[in-house]
Motif scaffolding. Structure first.
Motif, PDB file in Angstrom:
ATOM      1  N   TYR A   1     -13.397   4.149  -7.223  1.00  9.96           N
ATOM      2  CA  TYR A   1     -12.268   3.205  -7.185  1.00  9.96           C
ATOM      3  C   TYR A   1     -12.699   1.973  -6.401  1.00  9.96           C
ATOM      4  CZ  TYR A   1      -7.306   1.796  -6.986  1.00  9.96           C
ATOM      5  OH  TYR A   1      -6.100   1.145  -7.127  1.00  9.96           O
ATOM      6  N   ASN A   2     -12.905   0.865  -7.148  1.00  8.85           N
ATOM      7  CA  ASN A   2     -13.354  -0.380  -6.548  1.00  8.85           C
ATOM      8  C   ASN A   2     -12.404  -1.513  -6.910  1.00  8.85           C
ATOM      9  OD1 ASN A   2     -15.966   0.511  -5.281  1.00  8.85           O
ATOM     10  ND2 ASN A   2     -16.342   1.165  -7.397  1.00  8.85           N
ATOM     11  N   ARG A   3     -12.819  -2.741  -6.670  1.00  9.08           N
ATOM     12  CA  ARG A   3     -11.938  -3.892  -6.869  1.00  9.08           C
ATOM     13  C   ARG A   3     -11.338  -3.924  -8.275  1.00  9.08           C
ATOM     14  NH1 ARG A   3     -11.950  -7.800  -3.442  1.00  9.08           N
ATOM     15  NH2 ARG A   3     -14.031  -7.203  -2.723  1.00  9.08           N
TER      16      ARG A   3
ATOM     17  N   ARG B   1     -12.320   4.115   2.469  1.00 12.48           N
ATOM     18  CA  ARG B   1     -12.281   5.132   3.527  1.00 12.48           C
ATOM     19  C   ARG B   1     -12.073   6.510   2.905  1.00 12.48           C
ATOM     20  NH1 ARG B   1     -10.598   4.098   8.936  1.00 12.48           N
ATOM     21  NH2 ARG B   1      -9.498   6.093   8.772  1.00 12.48           N
ATOM     22  N   GLY B   2     -12.737   7.509   3.459  1.00 10.60           N
ATOM     23  CA  GLY B   2     -12.624   8.854   2.915  1.00 10.60           C
ATOM     24  C   GLY B   2     -11.219   9.390   2.884  1.00 10.60           C
ATOM     25  N   ASP B   3     -10.426   9.054   3.903  1.00 10.19           N
ATOM     26  CA  ASP B   3      -9.065   9.581   3.955  1.00 10.19           C
ATOM     27  C   ASP B   3      -8.139   8.895   2.953  1.00 10.19           C
ATOM     28  OD1 ASP B   3      -9.336   7.259   5.423  1.00 10.19           O
ATOM     29  OD2 ASP B   3      -8.198   7.947   7.157  1.00 10.19           O
ATOM     30  N   ASN B   4      -8.550   7.753   2.416  1.00  7.14           N
ATOM     31  CA  ASN B   4      -7.774   7.073   1.379  1.00  7.14           C
ATOM     32  C   ASN B   4      -8.403   7.245  -0.007  1.00  7.14           C
ATOM     33  OD1 ASN B   4      -5.871   6.058   3.207  1.00  7.14           O
ATOM     34  ND2 ASN B   4      -7.048   4.194   3.580  1.00  7.14           N
ATOM     35  N   ALA B   5      -9.707   7.015  -0.096  1.00  7.97           N
ATOM     36  CA  ALA B   5     -10.379   7.045  -1.399  1.00  7.97           C
ATOM     37  C   ALA B   5     -10.265   8.409  -2.065  1.00  7.97           C
ATOM     38  CB  ALA B   5     -11.844   6.657  -1.234  1.00  7.97           C
ATOM     39  N   SER B   6     -10.398   9.473  -1.293  1.00  8.82           N
ATOM     40  CA  SER B   6     -10.406  10.812  -1.891  1.00  8.82           C
ATOM     41  C   SER B   6      -9.099  11.106  -2.615  1.00  8.82           C
ATOM     42  CB  SER B   6     -10.658  11.857  -0.799  1.00  8.82           C
ATOM     43  OG  SER B   6     -11.917  11.676  -0.210  1.00  8.82           O
ATOM     44  N   ALA B   7      -7.974  10.873  -1.952  1.00  8.97           N
ATOM     45  CA  ALA B   7      -6.676  11.146  -2.563  1.00  8.97           C
ATOM     46  C   ALA B   7      -6.394  10.202  -3.719  1.00  8.97           C
ATOM     47  CB  ALA B   7      -5.577  11.027  -1.508  1.00  8.97           C
ATOM     48  N   LEU B   8      -6.774   8.939  -3.576  1.00 12.62           N
ATOM     49  CA  LEU B   8      -6.531   7.944  -4.622  1.00 12.62           C
ATOM     50  C   LEU B   8      -7.321   8.271  -5.889  1.00 12.62           C
ATOM     51  CD1 LEU B   8      -5.196   5.277  -5.391  1.00 12.62           C
ATOM     52  CD2 LEU B   8      -7.022   4.073  -4.178  1.00 12.62           C
ATOM     53  N   ILE B   9      -8.595   8.607  -5.725  1.00 13.12           N
ATOM     54  CA  ILE B   9      -9.428   8.946  -6.887  1.00 13.12           C
ATOM     55  C   ILE B   9      -8.936  10.245  -7.536  1.00 13.12           C
ATOM     56  CG2 ILE B   9     -11.755   9.645  -7.582  1.00 13.12           C
ATOM     57  CD1 ILE B   9     -12.750   7.667  -5.365  1.00 13.12           C
TER      58      ILE B   9
ATOM     59  N   GLN C   1       1.610  13.540   6.252  1.00 14.50           N
ATOM     60  CA  GLN C   1       0.382  13.553   7.056  1.00 14.50           C
ATOM     61  C   GLN C   1       0.229  12.287   7.890  1.00 14.50           C
ATOM     62  OE1 GLN C   1      -1.326  16.521   6.808  1.00 14.50           O
ATOM     63  NE2 GLN C   1       0.374  16.945   5.409  1.00 14.50           N
ATOM     64  N   GLY C   2       1.209  11.380   7.791  1.00 13.61           N
ATOM     65  CA  GLY C   2       1.105  10.105   8.504  1.00 13.61           C
ATOM     66  C   GLY C   2       0.120   9.150   7.849  1.00 13.61           C
ATOM     67  N   GLN C   3      -0.103   9.292   6.530  1.00  6.72           N
ATOM     68  CA  GLN C   3      -1.068   8.486   5.805  1.00  6.72           C
ATOM     69  C   GLN C   3      -0.381   7.588   4.775  1.00  6.72           C
ATOM     70  OE1 GLN C   3      -3.370  11.973   4.482  1.00  6.72           O
ATOM     71  NE2 GLN C   3      -5.095  11.234   5.696  1.00  6.72           N
ATOM     72  N   THR C   4      -1.055   6.516   4.400  1.00  7.79           N
ATOM     73  CA  THR C   4      -0.516   5.577   3.419  1.00  7.79           C
ATOM     74  C   THR C   4      -0.343   6.269   2.075  1.00  7.79           C
ATOM     75  OG1 THR C   4      -1.689   3.774   4.507  1.00  7.79           O
ATOM     76  CG2 THR C   4      -0.880   3.351   2.281  1.00  7.79           C
ATOM     77  N   PRO C   5       0.827   6.156   1.458  1.00  5.00           N
ATOM     78  CA  PRO C   5       1.024   6.779   0.147  1.00  5.00           C
ATOM     79  C   PRO C   5       0.034   6.247  -0.885  1.00  5.00           C
ATOM     80  CG  PRO C   5       3.125   6.139   1.101  1.00  5.00           C
ATOM     81  CD  PRO C   5       2.067   5.546   1.974  1.00  5.00           C
ATOM     82  N   ILE C   6      -0.314   7.088  -1.839  1.00  2.00           N
ATOM     83  CA  ILE C   6      -1.271   6.718  -2.873  1.00  2.00           C
ATOM     84  C   ILE C   6      -0.770   5.520  -3.670  1.00  2.00           C
ATOM     85  CG2 ILE C   6      -2.298   7.501  -5.050  1.00  2.00           C
ATOM     86  CD1 ILE C   6      -2.346  10.335  -3.768  1.00  2.00           C
ATOM     87  N   SER C   7       0.507   5.512  -4.017  1.00  2.00           N
ATOM     88  CA  SER C   7       1.041   4.410  -4.819  1.00  2.00           C
ATOM     89  C   SER C   7       0.981   3.090  -4.064  1.00  2.00           C
ATOM     90  CB  SER C   7       2.476   4.711  -5.264  1.00  2.00           C
ATOM     91  OG  SER C   7       3.305   4.943  -4.139  1.00  2.00           O
ATOM     92  N   ASP C   8       1.113   3.124  -2.736  1.00  2.00           N
ATOM     93  CA  ASP C   8       0.986   1.900  -1.948  1.00  2.00           C
ATOM     94  C   ASP C   8      -0.451   1.387  -1.941  1.00  2.00           C
ATOM     95  OD1 ASP C   8       3.647   2.221  -1.425  1.00  2.00           O
ATOM     96  OD2 ASP C   8       3.436   2.543   0.737  1.00  2.00           O
ATOM     97  N   LEU C   9      -1.405   2.297  -1.844  1.00  3.73           N
ATOM     98  CA  LEU C   9      -2.809   1.892  -1.904  1.00  3.73           C
ATOM     99  C   LEU C   9      -3.121   1.257  -3.256  1.00  3.73           C
ATOM    100  CD1 LEU C   9      -4.446   5.080  -0.327  1.00  3.73           C
ATOM    101  CD2 LEU C   9      -4.377   2.800   0.723  1.00  3.73           C
ATOM    102  N   ASP C  10      -2.619   1.874  -4.321  1.00  2.00           N
ATOM    103  CA  ASP C  10      -2.906   1.401  -5.672  1.00  2.00           C
ATOM    104  C   ASP C  10      -2.234   0.064  -5.972  1.00  2.00           C
ATOM    105  OD1 ASP C  10      -3.999   2.053  -8.427  1.00  2.00           O
ATOM    106  OD2 ASP C  10      -1.865   1.887  -8.920  1.00  2.00           O
ATOM    107  N   SER C  11      -1.088  -0.186  -5.357  1.00  2.65           N
ATOM    108  CA  SER C  11      -0.326  -1.405  -5.650  1.00  2.65           C
ATOM    109  C   SER C  11      -0.537  -2.507  -4.618  1.00  2.65           C
ATOM    110  CB  SER C  11       1.168  -1.074  -5.743  1.00  2.65           C
ATOM    111  OG  SER C  11       1.649  -0.595  -4.486  1.00  2.65           O
ATOM    112  N   ALA C  12      -1.545  -2.351  -3.758  1.00  7.72           N
ATOM    113  CA  ALA C  12      -1.822  -3.373  -2.749  1.00  7.72           C
ATOM    114  C   ALA C  12      -2.079  -4.728  -3.408  1.00  7.72           C
ATOM    115  CB  ALA C  12      -3.032  -2.965  -1.913  1.00  7.72           C
TER     116      ALA C  12
ATOM    117  N   LEU D   1      -3.484   3.364 -11.342  1.00  2.63           N
ATOM    118  CA  LEU D   1      -2.375   4.302 -11.542  1.00  2.63           C
ATOM    119  C   LEU D   1      -1.186   3.609 -12.189  1.00  2.63           C
ATOM    120  CD1 LEU D   1      -2.143   6.563  -8.353  1.00  2.63           C
ATOM    121  CD2 LEU D   1      -2.480   7.317 -10.707  1.00  2.63           C
ATOM    122  N   ALA D   2      -0.843   2.440 -11.686  1.00  3.95           N
ATOM    123  CA  ALA D   2       0.312   1.723 -12.223  1.00  3.95           C
ATOM    124  C   ALA D   2       0.090   1.311 -13.679  1.00  3.95           C
ATOM    125  CB  ALA D   2       0.597   0.491 -11.364  1.00  3.95           C
TER     126      ALA D   2
END
Length: 343
Positions: free
Chosen positions: A15-17, A65-73, A44-55, A23-24
């Motif tokens: 998941y890159n630029r 970041r591993g804590d974001n990329a893993s769940a997003l991918i 878990q106190g982490q940014t939701p996947i949909s928020d990461l995808d819609s940035a 997802l959207a």
């Protein structure tokens, strides 16, 4: 008549630029699944996947970041898996690259969708928090996907020589088609970069926000993962799974403690042989096509190179892959090939 297909799940770095909004764009019909994933991340106190995808814009510091990329991918790839046209394709096996093993487990039913997210998110977060070592890539095939004589053996000899030095750690992390992914500590990686020829104007290529995956450096992460992820998460797979050794886990016939032990043990601390996984898939299952889940297109080359090394369908280099019509390798991250896969 249905085509038989092996499904291949991507790992970190998919998941890159260009994938921002994946997802959207492609999975507005999977609202319930993504809402469940988002709720887990919030808990878990982490940014939701949909928020990461819609940035508004892609940020390497955030999205890789591993804590974001893993769940997003995971969310993108599993959603792609659910979108494959089952009237057109009979899925006869699932494999993946590195972190893609967790996604493959979910696709095959060995982990439920929520347990799959829990495993990938937990391991990605642990690796990010620990951040032990790093990774780089170095090829032994040329730009036409032809093996450079002696290059693989020479590279691995240099790796062993550097690893033998005091305070240097370097090892083979992933056997990735025509590429060797190496992992080590700073001294080991820096020595390799300084002492090996620069190839194709970009290699050795250091991978940002990647720890020393699939080496003994990750033993602390494996131990932490085993303490957090219990046996009850794992079920019998409903589809054959090909792991990072090229071993097959057949449906409904596995010792689940062994599956968990491999997933949270060997798979974390030992070399991941993606090339062997693809070779097994090609030779033991003889599929009509390979379908690579999105996001991204980076795994297509490594899969094709692995098939070239396996002498699949007479492929001998990039030209023979590109001349295949219809394509025998379908990447859902490519718009021109995605439509061939969707229902």
């Amino acid at each position: 008549m249905k085509q038989t297909a092996i499904v291949v799940a991507p790992g970190r770095g998919a998941y890159n630029r260009e994938e921002l909004g994946y997802l959207a764009r492609h999975h507005g019909d999977k609202t319930s699944l993504i809402e469940d994933y988002d709720a887990y991340r919030r808990a878990q106190g982490q940014t939701p996947i949909s928020d990461l995808d819609s940035a508004a814009r892609f940020s390497g510091a955030v999205h890789t970041r591993g804590d974001n990329a893993s769940a997003l991918i995971h969310a993108c790839a599993y959603s792609d898996f659910l979108s494959i046209d089952r009237d057109r394709f009979e899925i006869i096996g699932v494999t993946g690259n590195s972190m893609g093993w967790y996604i493959a487990l979910t696709c095959a039913g060995a982990l439920s969708p929520m347990n799959g997210l829990r495993v990938v998110n937990t391991m990605g977060t642990l690796m990010q928090e620990q951040m032990i070592g790093g990774q780089l890539i170095y090829p032994f095939m040329d730009a036409n996907w032809q093996v450079i004589p002696g290059a693989r053996a020479n590279t691995l000899a240099k790796v062993a020589e550097i690893d033998a030095r005091a305070d240097h750690v370097l090892d083979l992390s992933i056997d990735l088609g025509g590429m060797l992914v190496l992992a080590g500590n700073s001294a080991g990686l820096t020595a390799f970069e300084a002492e090996m020829p620069r190839l194709q104007d970009r290699f050795p290529m250091r991978l940002p926000n990647h720890a020393g995956f699939h080496t003994a450096l990750q033993a602390p992460v494996a131990a932490l993962g085993q303490s957090k992820l219990g046996q009850s998460l794992f079920d019998q797979p409903q589809l054959p799974l090909i792991d990072g050794r090229g071993a097959i886990w057949q449906p409904k016939s596995n010792e689940l403690t062994a599956l968990r032990d491999y997933t949270l043990g060997h798979q974390v601390t030992e070399t991941y042989d993606f090339t062997a996984a693809i070779r097994t898939a090609a030779r033991e299952f003889m599929p009509d096509v390979f379908i690579i889940l999105g996001p991204g297109t980076t795994l297509g080359g490594a899969t094709a190179q692995s098939l070239i090394l396996s002498a699949w369908r007479g492929w001998t280099g990039k030209a023979s892959v590109q001349m295949s019509e219809p394509p025998l390798l379908l990447s859902m991250g490519r718009a021109d090939q995605r439509d061939r896969v969707l229902g």
